[in-house]
Write an enzyme that holds these catalytic residues in place. Structure first.
Site, PDB file in Angstrom:
ATOM      1  N   ASN A 154       0.800  -1.231   0.000  1.00 42.91           N
ATOM      2  CA  ASN A 154       0.000   0.000   0.000  1.00 42.91           C
ATOM      3  C   ASN A 154       0.834   1.284   0.000  1.00 42.91           C
ATOM      4  O   ASN A 154       0.393   2.288  -0.546  1.00 42.91           O
ATOM      5  CB  ASN A 154      -1.000  -0.012   1.154  1.00 42.91           C
ATOM      6  N   GLU A 251       4.730  -4.762  11.782  1.00 39.30           N
ATOM      7  CA  GLU A 251       3.686  -3.752  11.524  1.00 39.30           C
ATOM      8  C   GLU A 251       2.571  -4.474  10.795  1.00 39.30           C
ATOM      9  O   GLU A 251       2.672  -4.727   9.582  1.00 39.30           O
ATOM     10  CB  GLU A 251       4.245  -2.622  10.654  1.00 39.30           C
ATOM     11  N   CYS A 285      -3.462   0.321   6.801  1.00 38.17           N
ATOM     12  CA  CYS A 285      -3.524  -0.580   7.957  1.00 38.17           C
ATOM     13  C   CYS A 285      -4.242   0.033   9.139  1.00 38.17           C
ATOM     14  O   CYS A 285      -4.941  -0.651   9.872  1.00 38.17           O
ATOM     15  CB  CYS A 285      -2.114  -0.962   8.353  1.00 38.17           C
ATOM     16  N   GLU A 459       7.688   1.974  14.602  1.00 33.64           N
ATOM     17  CA  GLU A 459       8.441   2.649  13.544  1.00 33.64           C
ATOM     18  C   GLU A 459       8.347   4.153  13.790  1.00 33.64           C
ATOM     19  O   GLU A 459       7.527   4.616  14.580  1.00 33.64           O
ATOM     20  CB  GLU A 459       7.873   2.282  12.161  1.00 33.64           C
TER      21      GLU A 459
HETATM   22  P1  NAD Z   1       0.982  -9.815   3.176  1.00 37.43           P
HETATM   23  O1  NAD Z   1       1.062 -10.231   4.595  1.00 37.43           O
HETATM   24  O2  NAD Z   1       0.282 -10.680   2.215  1.00 37.43           O
HETATM   25  O3  NAD Z   1       2.462  -9.626   2.580  1.00 37.43           O
HETATM   26  C1  NAD Z   1       3.388  -8.736   3.174  1.00 37.43           C
HETATM   27  C2  NAD Z   1       4.769  -9.080   2.691  1.00 37.43           C
HETATM   28  O4  NAD Z   1       5.180 -10.315   3.281  1.00 37.43           O
HETATM   29  C3  NAD Z   1       4.910  -9.272   1.179  1.00 37.43           C
HETATM   30  O5  NAD Z   1       6.120  -8.681   0.758  1.00 37.43           O
HETATM   31  C4  NAD Z   1       4.965 -10.780   1.031  1.00 37.43           C
HETATM   32  O6  NAD Z   1       5.665 -11.218  -0.116  1.00 37.43           O
HETATM   33  C5  NAD Z   1       5.710 -11.176   2.287  1.00 37.43           C
HETATM   34  N1  NAD Z   1       5.512 -12.545   2.761  1.00 37.43           N
HETATM   35  C6  NAD Z   1       4.424 -13.334   2.608  1.00 37.43           C
HETATM   36  N2  NAD Z   1       4.618 -14.523   3.207  1.00 37.43           N
HETATM   37  C7  NAD Z   1       5.856 -14.485   3.763  1.00 37.43           C
HETATM   38  C8  NAD Z   1       6.620 -15.411   4.527  1.00 37.43           C
HETATM   39  N3  NAD Z   1       6.156 -16.615   4.856  1.00 37.43           N
HETATM   40  N4  NAD Z   1       7.851 -15.042   4.948  1.00 37.43           N
HETATM   41  C9  NAD Z   1       8.338 -13.817   4.650  1.00 37.43           C
HETATM   42  N5  NAD Z   1       7.660 -12.906   3.919  1.00 37.43           N
HETATM   43  C10 NAD Z   1       6.420 -13.227   3.486  1.00 37.43           C
HETATM   44  O7  NAD Z   1       0.380  -8.338   3.218  1.00 37.43           O
HETATM   45  P2  NAD Z   1      -0.102  -7.426   1.990  1.00 37.43           P
HETATM   46  O8  NAD Z   1      -1.345  -8.023   1.449  1.00 37.43           O
HETATM   47  O9  NAD Z   1       1.053  -7.156   1.095  1.00 37.43           O
HETATM   48  O10 NAD Z   1      -0.433  -6.064   2.745  1.00 37.43           O
HETATM   49  C11 NAD Z   1      -1.624  -5.825   3.399  1.00 37.43           C
HETATM   50  C12 NAD Z   1      -1.486  -6.064   4.887  1.00 37.43           C
HETATM   51  O11 NAD Z   1      -0.425  -5.266   5.411  1.00 37.43           O
HETATM   52  C13 NAD Z   1      -2.713  -5.651   5.661  1.00 37.43           C
HETATM   53  O12 NAD Z   1      -3.006  -6.605   6.658  1.00 37.43           O
HETATM   54  C14 NAD Z   1      -2.306  -4.341   6.299  1.00 37.43           C
HETATM   55  O13 NAD Z   1      -3.022  -4.014   7.459  1.00 37.43           O
HETATM   56  C15 NAD Z   1      -0.866  -4.568   6.568  1.00 37.43           C
HETATM   57  N6  NAD Z   1      -0.155  -3.295   6.713  1.00 37.43           N
HETATM   58  C16 NAD Z   1       0.286  -2.904   7.946  1.00 37.43           C
HETATM   59  C17 NAD Z   1       0.926  -1.681   8.104  1.00 37.43           C
HETATM   60  C18 NAD Z   1       1.405  -1.215   9.465  1.00 37.43           C
HETATM   61  O14 NAD Z   1       2.224  -0.326   9.504  1.00 37.43           O
HETATM   62  N7  NAD Z   1       0.939  -1.777  10.565  1.00 37.43           N
HETATM   63  C19 NAD Z   1       1.128  -0.857   7.011  1.00 37.43           C
HETATM   64  C20 NAD Z   1       0.680  -1.284   5.748  1.00 37.43           C
HETATM   65  C21 NAD Z   1       0.034  -2.501   5.617  1.00 37.43           C
END
Ligand code: NAD
Length: 485
Positions: A154, A251, A285, A459
């Site tokens: 995002n 996060e 998020c 962060e």
């Molecule tokens: P996701 O969890 O599907 O993927 C996040 C990242 O993790 C990607 O780069 C993915 O390739 C990687 N990944 C997936 N499986 C993994 C594994 N087993 N080991 C290591 N890396 C792995 O999330 P998304 O769909 O890309 O993003 C949306 C999510 O992110 C939402 O839940 C949102 O709330 C969260 N988010 C949180 C924040 C925050 O600051 N708290 C900010 C932005 C988004």
């Protein structure tokens, strides 16, 4: 298309673009049209090895560089990023589908803020002196070594910098893996850092899906993992990092509440709720997707929200007039449409939106459900799309208890003109970030992160320094050693 979105190569390692076409192809899709705008290759084991060994080779001398010098390079990169903000924002809009109106003020600029802020802090990172009579202890604040950053889709440039800036300020090297959905902007962050004078190997970008992330997390040479992603991914990454006793920042997702009391300024509350649900098409998020409205102002609130929502400009995200863009991907659009169907099926009252738009790209209308109850799926699970749930409440204590009745704890907001209530409610919220009479601002000066299942660590701000450095105590004896025999 005149603008080139195809990067020079897939990865950025040891100060240069690097390709290995043996890696699986990843298509980058412009969410507003569905067109493929670039192709990158997932990192092969050979690419990961290059990234890790170049980071390890560069880290020691970076740690030995003065904080002033480290900070100067980072602040130079921040300035360059601001100068190039237009191009970076156009790229971010192609990568994510978010409107240029947003990316031009919230993405590269936020990355630049992080580089500037942590660049400024770099020279101030010191230990302390602890007197013990004649003897004393001094502490050294030392880097962790090799950090791995893994990003969500995002805020690609922002996430790349929110992890990279504190890591570099503290004297670490970093290997960053962007989301496979938005692989482009992090490469630009790397390029700019190197143009600004960052020694080769300190900031590397490798592409790939979860398996590439998992290989990085389990590598024994990695000291720290910072993930921005969903709670399910967080559980896996945290567990894998625990196996190697690595430092972590998590996060993760949220389902944050906003409490709007009868005495709230309705314009402010509606504005906050728009920022907390529809900015970035709801893909934030910290969004306040459970909007608890005290029954006395419910009708006035809903009417004004519908009026203001009708003025959203939905369309080509590169048009500066557009204020609402598509979902990042077809898959995410389908997840969101699935939740909308669940909301209808479980009896929530649809008061706005609710459908895919009849045009190219992955557009979902800004959607509002009213009369939502606590147990409905749309009130419990993170949707990560433009779907707002309005729930009714009367009593403050009841509102707080229901707001906190969730596994998540990322953010929370309260709108009221009662000063003491604003602070009382904020103190009672179980969340990492609380807002009073506003919503969803994340300045680099303030700590940002989740409580409960929404995360571990913080962060931004000085708090991030604790998560990218460690303290060494050095005991200094000034007299003889007093041993018993
Ligand atoms: P996701 O969890 O599907 O993927 C996040 C990242 O993790 C990607 O780069 C993915 O390739 C990687 N990944 C997936 N499986 C993994 C594994 N087993 N080991 C290591 N890396 C792995 O999330 P998304 O769909 O890309 O993003 C949306 C999510 O992110 C939402 O839940 C949102 O709330 C969260 N988010 C949180 C924040 C925050 O600051 N708290 C900010 C932005 C988004």
């Amino acid at each position: 298309m005149t603008y080139s979105t195809q990067p020079t190569a897939s990865h950025y390692i040891n100060g240069a673009y690097v390709e290995d076409s043996n890696g699986a192809e990843i298509s980058v899709i412009y969410p507003a049209t569905g067109e493929v705008i670039a192709t990158v290759h997932a990192a092969t084991p050979a690419i990961l090895e290059q990234a890790i060994t170049s980071a390890l080779a560069a880290q020691k001398s970076w740690a030995a560089t003065s904080g002033t010098e480290r900070g100067r390079i980072m602040r130079r990169a921040a300035d360059m990023m601001r100068e190039r903000n237009h191009d970076l924002s156009v790229l971010e809009t192609f990568d994510t589908g978010k409107p240029y109106q947003e990316t031009s003020v919230a993405d590269a600029t936020s990355a630049a803020d992080a580089l500037e802020y942590f660049g400024g802090l770099a020279a101030t990172l010191t230990g302390e002196h602890i007197p013990l009579g004649e003897d004393f202890v001094y502490t050294r604040r030392e880097p962790l070594g090799l950090c791995v950053g893994i990003g969500a889709w995002n805020y690609p440039a922002q996430i790349a910098a929110w992890k990279g800036a504190p890591a570099l300020a503290c004297g670490n090297a970093i290997v960053f893996k962007p989301s496979e959905t938005t692989p482009l902007s992090a490469l630009k962050v790397a390029e700019i850092l190197h143009e600004a004078g960052l020694p080769a190997g300190l900031y590397n970008v490798v592409q790939g899906l979860g398996d590439v992330g998992a290989s990085l997390v389990t590598d024994p040479r990695v000291d720290k993992v910072s993930l921005t992603g969903s709670v399910p991914t967080g559980r896996k990454v945290y567990a894998a990092a625990a196996e190697g006793i690595k430092h972590v920042t998590m996060e993760l997702g949220g389902k944050s509440p906003i409490l709007i009391f009868d005495d709230a300024d309705i314009e402010a509350a509606v504005g906050g709720v728009i920022l907390g649900n529809f900015y970035s098409s709801g893909q934030i998020c910290s969004n306040g997707t459970r909007v608890f409205v005290q029954t006395g102002i419910k009708d006035a609130f809903l009417n004004r929200l519908a009026e203001r929502l009708a003025t959203a400009v939905i369309g080509d995200p590169q048009d500066p007039e557009t204020s609402f863009g598509p979902m990042v991907s077809e898959a995410q659009m389908n997840i969101v449409l699935g939740y909308i169907e669940k909301g209808k099926a479980e009896g929530a009252r649809l008061v706005a939106g609710g459908s895919r738009l009849d045009r190219d790209g992955f557009f979902v209308e800004p959607t509002i459900f009213a009369d939502v109850t606590d147990e409905m799926t749309i009130a419990r699970e993170e949707i990560f799309g433009p779907v707002l749930s309005v729930l009714d409440f009367d009593d403050e204590a009841d509102g707080i208890a229901r707001a906190n009745d969730t596994e998540f704890g990322l953010a929370a907001g309260v709108f009221t003109s009662d000063l003491t209530r604003a602070h009382r409610v904020s103190a009672a919220f179980e969340a990492g970030t609380c807002y009073i009479n506003t919503y969803n601002l994340a300045p680099v000066e303030a700590p940002f992160g989740g409580s409960k299942a929404s995360g571990v660590g913080r962060e931004n701000s000085k708090a991030a320094i604790e998560h990218y450095s460690q303290i060494k105590s050095v005991y200094v004896a000034m007299g003889p050693v007093d041993a018993p025999y």
